[in-house]
Design a protein around this motif. Structure first.
Motif, mmCIF file in Angstrom:
data_model
loop_
_atom_site.group_PDB
_atom_site.id
_atom_site.type_symbol
_atom_site.label_atom_id
_atom_site.label_comp_id
_atom_site.label_asym_id
_atom_site.label_seq_id
_atom_site.Cartn_x
_atom_site.Cartn_y
_atom_site.Cartn_z
ATOM 1 N N VAL A 123 -60.970 39.632 -39.126
ATOM 2 C CA VAL A 123 -61.982 39.412 -40.169
ATOM 3 C C VAL A 123 -62.278 37.987 -40.508
ATOM 4 O O VAL A 123 -63.279 37.596 -40.631
ATOM 5 C CB VAL A 123 -61.525 40.201 -41.617
ATOM 6 C CG1 VAL A 123 -62.493 39.831 -42.816
ATOM 7 C CG2 VAL A 123 -61.530 41.813 -41.122
ATOM 8 N N GLU A 124 -61.153 37.112 -40.596
ATOM 9 C CA GLU A 124 -61.199 35.774 -40.995
ATOM 10 C C GLU A 124 -62.001 34.937 -39.887
ATOM 11 O O GLU A 124 -62.905 34.515 -40.034
ATOM 12 C CB GLU A 124 -59.866 35.336 -40.979
ATOM 13 C CG GLU A 124 -59.798 33.662 -41.236
ATOM 14 C CD GLU A 124 -60.045 33.341 -42.898
ATOM 15 O OE1 GLU A 124 -60.353 32.522 -43.211
ATOM 16 O OE2 GLU A 124 -59.818 34.404 -43.534
ATOM 17 N N ALA A 125 -61.711 35.335 -38.701
ATOM 18 C CA ALA A 125 -62.547 34.778 -37.400
ATOM 19 C C ALA A 125 -64.089 35.280 -37.617
ATOM 20 O O ALA A 125 -64.878 34.527 -37.324
ATOM 21 C CB ALA A 125 -61.888 35.494 -36.099
ATOM 22 N N HIS A 127 -65.714 32.920 -40.365
ATOM 23 C CA HIS A 127 -65.772 31.880 -39.647
ATOM 24 C C HIS A 127 -66.948 31.623 -38.558
ATOM 25 O O HIS A 127 -67.807 30.640 -38.653
ATOM 26 C CB HIS A 127 -64.548 31.068 -39.107
ATOM 27 C CG HIS A 127 -63.452 30.733 -40.084
ATOM 28 N ND1 HIS A 127 -63.769 29.938 -41.155
ATOM 29 C CD2 HIS A 127 -62.266 31.338 -40.454
ATOM 30 C CE1 HIS A 127 -62.754 29.649 -42.034
ATOM 31 N NE2 HIS A 127 -61.805 30.541 -41.486
ATOM 32 N N LYS A 128 -67.122 32.781 -37.898
ATOM 33 C CA LYS A 128 -68.165 32.716 -36.887
ATOM 34 C C LYS A 128 -69.633 32.766 -37.346
ATOM 35 O O LYS A 128 -70.438 31.984 -37.192
ATOM 36 C CB LYS A 128 -67.938 33.879 -35.711
ATOM 37 C CG LYS A 128 -68.798 33.929 -34.656
ATOM 38 C CD LYS A 128 -68.508 35.138 -33.973
ATOM 39 C CE LYS A 128 -69.688 35.189 -32.905
ATOM 40 N NZ LYS A 128 -69.316 36.592 -32.051
ATOM 41 N N ALA A 129 -69.725 33.663 -38.510
ATOM 42 C CA ALA A 129 -70.814 33.743 -39.153
ATOM 43 C C ALA A 129 -71.244 32.581 -39.928
ATOM 44 O O ALA A 129 -72.459 32.089 -39.555
ATOM 45 C CB ALA A 129 -71.032 35.016 -40.335
ATOM 46 N N ARG A 130 -70.318 31.994 -40.588
ATOM 47 C CA ARG A 130 -70.358 30.539 -41.132
ATOM 48 C C ARG A 130 -70.829 29.571 -40.318
ATOM 49 O O ARG A 130 -71.967 28.771 -40.475
ATOM 50 C CB ARG A 130 -69.067 30.150 -41.904
ATOM 51 C CG ARG A 130 -69.199 28.917 -42.544
ATOM 52 C CD ARG A 130 -70.153 29.144 -44.175
ATOM 53 N NE ARG A 130 -69.954 27.989 -44.489
ATOM 54 C CZ ARG A 130 -71.085 27.290 -45.040
ATOM 55 N NH1 ARG A 130 -72.307 27.610 -45.108
ATOM 56 N NH2 ARG A 130 -70.990 26.208 -45.660
ATOM 57 N N SER A 152 -52.078 42.471 -39.693
ATOM 58 C CA SER A 152 -52.175 40.860 -39.815
ATOM 59 C C SER A 152 -53.187 40.682 -38.415
ATOM 60 O O SER A 152 -54.134 39.791 -38.880
ATOM 61 C CB SER A 152 -50.807 40.426 -38.976
ATOM 62 O OG SER A 152 -50.950 39.029 -39.100
ATOM 63 N N ALA A 153 -53.441 41.305 -37.590
ATOM 64 C CA ALA A 153 -54.471 41.283 -36.509
ATOM 65 C C ALA A 153 -55.692 41.508 -37.044
ATOM 66 O O ALA A 153 -56.654 40.756 -36.761
ATOM 67 C CB ALA A 153 -53.982 41.817 -35.045
#
Length: 114
Positions: A91-93, A96-99, A85-86
């Protein structure tokens, strides 16, 4: 350094106790595994008594370790699932950071021209 001192404090007395135990219990004994005919040589083992003592201690350590390992199975499973989960959240963070950096990079030229 502290680990070496602790090892000396623990292992040297333990070694001394084991040597004394071995010397004090060196007489041969027979372990008969056939309760109906103890004199049966096929199912009996003759060795110094300290060998049986050490085998019993080692068997106890192995069985105890196995029981603890099995009893902690649910905690290891939980740690694995939380780790997965972490990693997914990481990966999600990153996505979002790249976006956000992409959006900020697009808006930067507009802000510099004003």
């Amino acid at each position: 350094m502290v680990k070496k001192i602790v090892n000396l404090i623990v292992l040297v007395p333990l070694g001394i106790v084991l040597v004394v135990l071995s010397v004090a219990n060196r007489q041969s004994v027979t372990l008969a595994l056939n309760p109906f005919r103890p004199e049966d040589a096929v199912l009996s083992l003759t060795a110094p008594f300290f060998v049986f003592l050490f085998l019993a201690v080692m068997l106890g350590i192995v069985i105890g370790g196995a029981v603890v390992w099995l009893s902690q199975r649910k905690y290891r499973k939980r740690a694995r699932t939380e780790s997965r989960s972490a990693q997914q959240w990481q990966v999600e963070a990153e996505r979002h950071k790249a976006r956000a950096e992409q959006i900020a990079g697009r808006d930067l030229p507009q802000l510099q021209s004003k």
